[in-house]
Write an enzyme that holds these catalytic residues in place. Sequence first.
Site, short mmCIF file in Angstrom:
data_model
loop_
_atom_site.label_atom_id
_atom_site.label_comp_id
_atom_site.label_asym_id
_atom_site.label_seq_id
_atom_site.Cartn_x
_atom_site.Cartn_y
_atom_site.Cartn_z
N GLY A 294 0.78 -1.24 0.00
CA GLY A 294 0.00 0.00 0.00
C GLY A 294 0.81 1.28 0.00
N GLU B 175 3.86 4.13 6.01
CA GLU B 175 2.64 3.34 5.86
C GLU B 175 1.64 4.07 4.97
OE1 GLU B 175 0.95 0.82 5.99
OE2 GLU B 175 0.95 -0.27 7.87
N ASP B 176 0.71 3.32 4.39
CA ASP B 176 -0.35 3.94 3.60
C ASP B 176 -1.44 4.55 4.49
OD1 ASP B 176 -1.25 1.45 4.46
OD2 ASP B 176 -2.00 0.81 2.50
N ASP C 125 -5.51 2.43 10.46
CA ASP C 125 -6.94 2.21 10.63
C ASP C 125 -7.18 1.76 12.08
OD1 ASP C 125 -9.62 1.87 9.75
OD2 ASP C 125 -9.26 -0.19 9.17
N PHE D 268 -14.11 3.59 3.81
CA PHE D 268 -13.11 2.78 3.11
C PHE D 268 -12.71 3.51 1.82
CE2 PHE D 268 -11.25 -0.56 0.61
CZ PHE D 268 -10.51 -1.25 1.56
N ARG E 123 -5.06 0.61 -6.84
CA ARG E 123 -3.85 1.19 -6.24
C ARG E 123 -3.26 2.29 -7.13
NH1 ARG E 123 -2.19 -2.15 -1.96
NH2 ARG E 123 -2.55 -4.36 -2.23
P1 IMP Z 1 -4.99 -1.57 10.55
O1 IMP Z 1 -4.14 -2.70 11.04
O2 IMP Z 1 -6.45 -1.79 10.84
O3 IMP Z 1 -4.53 -0.22 11.05
O4 IMP Z 1 -4.95 -1.59 8.98
C1 IMP Z 1 -3.89 -1.17 8.25
C2 IMP Z 1 -3.97 -1.71 6.84
O5 IMP Z 1 -5.31 -1.98 6.44
C3 IMP Z 1 -3.45 -0.68 5.87
O6 IMP Z 1 -2.06 -0.79 5.71
C4 IMP Z 1 -4.25 -1.00 4.61
O7 IMP Z 1 -3.59 -1.99 3.85
C5 IMP Z 1 -5.56 -1.56 5.12
N1 IMP Z 1 -6.63 -0.54 5.12
C6 IMP Z 1 -7.19 0.06 6.19
N2 IMP Z 1 -8.13 0.95 5.84
C7 IMP Z 1 -8.15 0.94 4.49
C8 IMP Z 1 -8.93 1.68 3.50
O8 IMP Z 1 -9.76 2.55 3.78
N3 IMP Z 1 -8.65 1.38 2.21
C9 IMP Z 1 -7.73 0.46 1.83
N4 IMP Z 1 -6.99 -0.25 2.71
C10 IMP Z 1 -7.20 -0.01 4.03
MG MG Z 2 -4.53 -3.46 1.71
#
Ligand code: IMP
Ligand code: MG
Length: 181
Positions: free
Chosen positions: A46, A101-102, A105, A154, A167
């Site tokens: 990402g 990081e992208d 969340d 999302f 992407r």
């Molecule tokens: P976390 O562990 O819940 O913080 O999620 C992190 C990962 O979830 C990111 O690196 C993304 O790959 C994916 N992710 C979380 N939210 C989104 C979104 O809105 N769109 C696309 N990917 C997401």
């Molecule tokens: Mg992803």
Amino acid sequence: MDRLRNDMAEVLFEEEQIQARVRELGAEITRDYEGKDLLVVGILKGAIVFLADLLRSIDLKVKLDFMAVSSYGDAMESSGVVRILKDLEQSLEGKNVLIVEDIVDSGLTLNYLVQNLKSRRPASLKVCTFLDKPERRQVEVQVDYKGFSIPDKFVVGYGLDYAERYRNLPYIGILKPELVK
Ligand code: IMP
Ligand code: MG
């Protein structure tokens, strides 16, 4: 990119706005690490689009490495289980490390990464994320540099995917509901 734009219900950040913000972040990082070595750790997949732009806005002798972790699969919810799919090629000992990081969340992925990389004894460890969804946080995590905060929606584009697609969009958008399963 007009064909893909038809798939969007809404565009949150246009390309120009993103590019301007990324340049600001690059300038901030350049100032903060002046006179230091910096190892940038990009989180695949990402972060690659953001990373490619950010790197070119950092006016320092940076080194680059990558990690790939899985926490999501094709779904839109975090599993909470983080697995290392690809590890770094170099030791972090005594280095100034910046995780790129992208999106943060739930924070579960980043929390895992920070704990894991800290145990490798870097001189310093900071985090730069393109997007932040603070409402969704399940664990408290450190974020030192942030592109934008967004609501609990999302999003796709600028490296972020839905089922590995979208992407390549140069902007950040929200998919039309009928395209999301
Ligand atoms: P976390 O562990 O819940 O913080 O999620 C992190 C990962 O979830 C990111 O690196 C993304 O790959 C994916 N992710 C979380 N939210 C989104 C979104 O809105 N769109 C696309 N990917 C997401
Ligand atoms: Mg992803």
